[in-house]
Design a protein around this motif. Structure first.
Motif, PDB file in Angstrom:
ATOM      1  N   VAL A  63     -20.697 -21.367  53.362  1.00 24.71           N
ATOM      2  CA  VAL A  63     -22.032 -20.779  53.299  1.00 24.71           C
ATOM      3  C   VAL A  63     -22.966 -21.758  53.996  1.00 24.71           C
ATOM      4  O   VAL A  63     -23.069 -22.924  53.597  1.00 24.71           O
ATOM      5  CB  VAL A  63     -22.483 -20.543  51.848  1.00 24.71           C
ATOM      6  CG1 VAL A  63     -23.959 -20.166  51.792  1.00 24.71           C
ATOM      7  CG2 VAL A  63     -21.632 -19.463  51.190  1.00 24.71           C
ATOM      8  N   GLY A  64     -23.632 -21.296  55.044  1.00 31.12           N
ATOM      9  CA  GLY A  64     -24.575 -22.138  55.772  1.00 31.12           C
ATOM     10  C   GLY A  64     -25.632 -21.279  56.421  1.00 31.12           C
ATOM     11  O   GLY A  64     -25.560 -20.045  56.390  1.00 31.12           O
ATOM     12  N   THR A  65     -26.615 -21.918  57.004  1.00 34.71           N
ATOM     13  CA  THR A  65     -27.648 -21.189  57.740  1.00 34.71           C
ATOM     14  C   THR A  65     -27.009 -20.604  59.003  1.00 34.71           C
ATOM     15  O   THR A  65     -26.305 -21.287  59.734  1.00 34.71           O
ATOM     16  CB  THR A  65     -28.807 -22.128  58.099  1.00 34.71           C
ATOM     17  OG1 THR A  65     -29.355 -22.649  56.874  1.00 34.71           O
ATOM     18  CG2 THR A  65     -29.877 -21.390  58.872  1.00 34.71           C
TER      19      THR A  65
ATOM     20  N   ILE B 154     -17.838 -24.567  50.806  1.00 35.84           N
ATOM     21  CA  ILE B 154     -18.878 -25.511  51.215  1.00 35.84           C
ATOM     22  C   ILE B 154     -20.181 -24.746  51.344  1.00 35.84           C
ATOM     23  O   ILE B 154     -20.240 -23.705  51.998  1.00 35.84           O
ATOM     24  CB  ILE B 154     -18.511 -26.180  52.549  1.00 35.84           C
ATOM     25  CG1 ILE B 154     -17.312 -27.117  52.361  1.00 35.84           C
ATOM     26  CG2 ILE B 154     -19.696 -26.954  53.125  1.00 35.84           C
ATOM     27  CD1 ILE B 154     -16.761 -27.696  53.651  1.00 35.84           C
ATOM     28  N   VAL B 155     -21.226 -25.242  50.697  1.00 39.64           N
ATOM     29  CA  VAL B 155     -22.554 -24.611  50.728  1.00 39.64           C
ATOM     30  C   VAL B 155     -23.520 -25.641  51.303  1.00 39.64           C
ATOM     31  O   VAL B 155     -23.864 -26.620  50.644  1.00 39.64           O
ATOM     32  CB  VAL B 155     -23.002 -24.166  49.327  1.00 39.64           C
ATOM     33  CG1 VAL B 155     -24.338 -23.433  49.407  1.00 39.64           C
ATOM     34  CG2 VAL B 155     -21.947 -23.267  48.681  1.00 39.64           C
ATOM     35  N   THR B 156     -23.947 -25.412  52.531  1.00 37.05           N
ATOM     36  CA  THR B 156     -24.727 -26.410  53.250  1.00 37.05           C
ATOM     37  C   THR B 156     -25.936 -25.780  53.922  1.00 37.05           C
ATOM     38  O   THR B 156     -25.902 -24.606  54.310  1.00 37.05           O
ATOM     39  CB  THR B 156     -23.851 -27.109  54.314  1.00 37.05           C
ATOM     40  OG1 THR B 156     -24.638 -28.024  55.076  1.00 37.05           O
ATOM     41  CG2 THR B 156     -23.203 -26.107  55.258  1.00 37.05           C
TER      42      THR B 156
ATOM     43  N   LEU C  16     -14.935 -21.754  39.985  1.00 33.88           N
ATOM     44  CA  LEU C  16     -15.665 -21.798  41.253  1.00 33.88           C
ATOM     45  C   LEU C  16     -16.052 -23.239  41.542  1.00 33.88           C
ATOM     46  O   LEU C  16     -16.667 -23.906  40.705  1.00 33.88           O
ATOM     47  CB  LEU C  16     -16.910 -20.920  41.176  1.00 33.88           C
ATOM     48  CG  LEU C  16     -17.819 -20.884  42.403  1.00 33.88           C
ATOM     49  CD1 LEU C  16     -17.091 -20.267  43.594  1.00 33.88           C
ATOM     50  CD2 LEU C  16     -19.097 -20.093  42.093  1.00 33.88           C
ATOM     51  N   ALA C  17     -15.692 -23.735  42.716  1.00 36.89           N
ATOM     52  CA  ALA C  17     -16.025 -25.111  43.107  1.00 36.89           C
ATOM     53  C   ALA C  17     -16.810 -25.082  44.411  1.00 36.89           C
ATOM     54  O   ALA C  17     -16.291 -24.689  45.451  1.00 36.89           O
ATOM     55  CB  ALA C  17     -14.758 -25.948  43.273  1.00 36.89           C
ATOM     56  N   LEU C  18     -18.077 -25.477  44.331  1.00 38.58           N
ATOM     57  CA  LEU C  18     -18.985 -25.490  45.475  1.00 38.58           C
ATOM     58  C   LEU C  18     -19.259 -26.943  45.875  1.00 38.58           C
ATOM     59  O   LEU C  18     -19.400 -27.811  45.006  1.00 38.58           O
ATOM     60  CB  LEU C  18     -20.296 -24.789  45.133  1.00 38.58           C
ATOM     61  CG  LEU C  18     -20.189 -23.370  44.560  1.00 38.58           C
ATOM     62  CD1 LEU C  18     -21.566 -22.860  44.142  1.00 38.58           C
ATOM     63  CD2 LEU C  18     -19.538 -22.427  45.566  1.00 38.58           C
ATOM     64  N   PHE C  19     -19.381 -27.167  47.169  1.00 36.32           N
ATOM     65  CA  PHE C  19     -19.566 -28.527  47.676  1.00 36.32           C
ATOM     66  C   PHE C  19     -20.646 -28.531  48.752  1.00 36.32           C
ATOM     67  O   PHE C  19     -20.565 -27.781  49.732  1.00 36.32           O
ATOM     68  CB  PHE C  19     -18.269 -29.053  48.311  1.00 36.32           C
ATOM     69  CG  PHE C  19     -17.071 -29.001  47.425  1.00 36.32           C
ATOM     70  CD1 PHE C  19     -16.683 -30.100  46.677  1.00 36.32           C
ATOM     71  CD2 PHE C  19     -16.312 -27.837  47.332  1.00 36.32           C
ATOM     72  CE1 PHE C  19     -15.571 -30.044  45.852  1.00 36.32           C
ATOM     73  CE2 PHE C  19     -15.192 -27.769  46.521  1.00 36.32           C
ATOM     74  CZ  PHE C  19     -14.821 -28.879  45.772  1.00 36.32           C
ATOM     75  N   ASP C  20     -21.648 -29.373  48.575  1.00 34.17           N
ATOM     76  CA  ASP C  20     -22.512 -29.693  49.703  1.00 34.17           C
ATOM     77  C   ASP C  20     -21.657 -30.465  50.713  1.00 34.17           C
ATOM     78  O   ASP C  20     -20.582 -30.971  50.385  1.00 34.17           O
ATOM     79  CB  ASP C  20     -23.698 -30.530  49.214  1.00 34.17           C
ATOM     80  CG  ASP C  20     -24.665 -30.889  50.325  1.00 34.17           C
ATOM     81  OD1 ASP C  20     -24.995 -29.996  51.125  1.00 34.17           O
ATOM     82  OD2 ASP C  20     -25.063 -32.061  50.402  1.00 34.17           O
ATOM     83  N   LEU C  21     -22.139 -30.561  51.947  1.00 33.65           N
ATOM     84  CA  LEU C  21     -21.352 -31.224  52.987  1.00 33.65           C
ATOM     85  C   LEU C  21     -21.861 -32.615  53.304  1.00 33.65           C
ATOM     86  O   LEU C  21     -21.176 -33.619  53.081  1.00 33.65           O
ATOM     87  CB  LEU C  21     -21.350 -30.367  54.256  1.00 33.65           C
ATOM     88  CG  LEU C  21     -20.561 -30.937  55.446  1.00 33.65           C
ATOM     89  CD1 LEU C  21     -19.081 -31.080  55.106  1.00 33.65           C
ATOM     90  CD2 LEU C  21     -20.767 -30.072  56.689  1.00 33.65           C
TER      91      LEU C  21
END
Length: 226
Positions: A132-134, A110-112, A4-9
């Motif tokens: 994934v975002g608001t 992308i998790v922002t 699993l690779a998650l990235f802030d933006l």
């Protein structure tokens, strides 16, 4: 097995803040009151950088303009925003990092904290399927409905990023335990909760506070935009 690779933006995959720049774009177009909106936009950004952001107050501020205009007008503005602001900011180093994980077969997301109206086209431009975002609320809950100025569910911010990521994983029929390794790349100390949740946190272009935390905890530091 797939990792699993998650990235802030913002300031992680992009060398800028997409939410702040969207606000500045709205000022330039005349869609919002230039002086008042610009000052508030900057103040909220400084609060975020300092780790003291009132997220509900900020969401009321940044989602309000979406409720003032029809979707076709917003989409037209966003297309220009992509051309003028975001596309020139997409750096080969960020694309190479994403490509490394995609080539390995990792599940990338992308998790922002930035809302999905602003970020969904950016994720597509970066070639990242999952975001994934608001989530901004729409009239009647219809996907193409007019925005209300409110948001749906838990904001994807600080501990909320964990809850939102887990909800996304559940929508795929997965949990953390399905991945032998999990990565999260972020620049911000606001993201320490999710960084603590993964097996491989990577402080990426870190702010001063996160750099100190990473050094103390011996987390790797990646200067992506040197």
């Amino acid at each position: 097995m797939t990792n699993l690779a998650l990235f802030d933006l913002d300031h992680t995959l992009l060398p800028t803040d997409s939410d702040k720049e969207w606000g500045r774009f709205l000022v330039r177009t005349g869609a919002v009151d230039g002086d008042a909106y610009g000052r508030a936009n900057e103040a909220f950004y400084q609060d975020y950088r300092a780790g003291r952001l009132d997220m509900p107050a900020y969401l009321r501020f940044c989602l309000a303009p979406l409720a003032q205009y029809p979707r076709d007008q917003l989409d037209a503005w966003h297309a220009n925003y992509m051309k003028e602001v975001i596309e020139p900011a997409i750096r080969p180093e960020a694309v190479a990092l994403l490509d490394k994980h995609r080539a390995a077969g990792d599940l990338c997301c992308i998790v922002t904290a930035t809302n999905t109206f602003v970020t969904a086209p950016i994720a597509r431009a970066l070639g990242v399927e999952h975001l994934v975002g608001t989530r901004p609320a729409t009239a009647g809950g219809h996907p193409d409905g007019r925005y209300t100025g409110d948001y749906v569910g838990t904001p994807s911010f600080r501990e909320g990023k964990i809850a939102c990521t887990e909800a996304w994983l559940a929508s795929l029929g997965k949990t953390w335990s399905d991945f032998p390794h999990s990565f999260f790349y972020s620049d911000s100390a606001n993201d320490v909760p999710l960084m603590e949740r993964v097996t491989h946190p990577v402080a990426t272009n870190p702010d001063e506070t996160l750099r100190d935390i990473a050094l103390a905890r011996r987390w790797p530091i990646l200067e992506l935009f040197q």
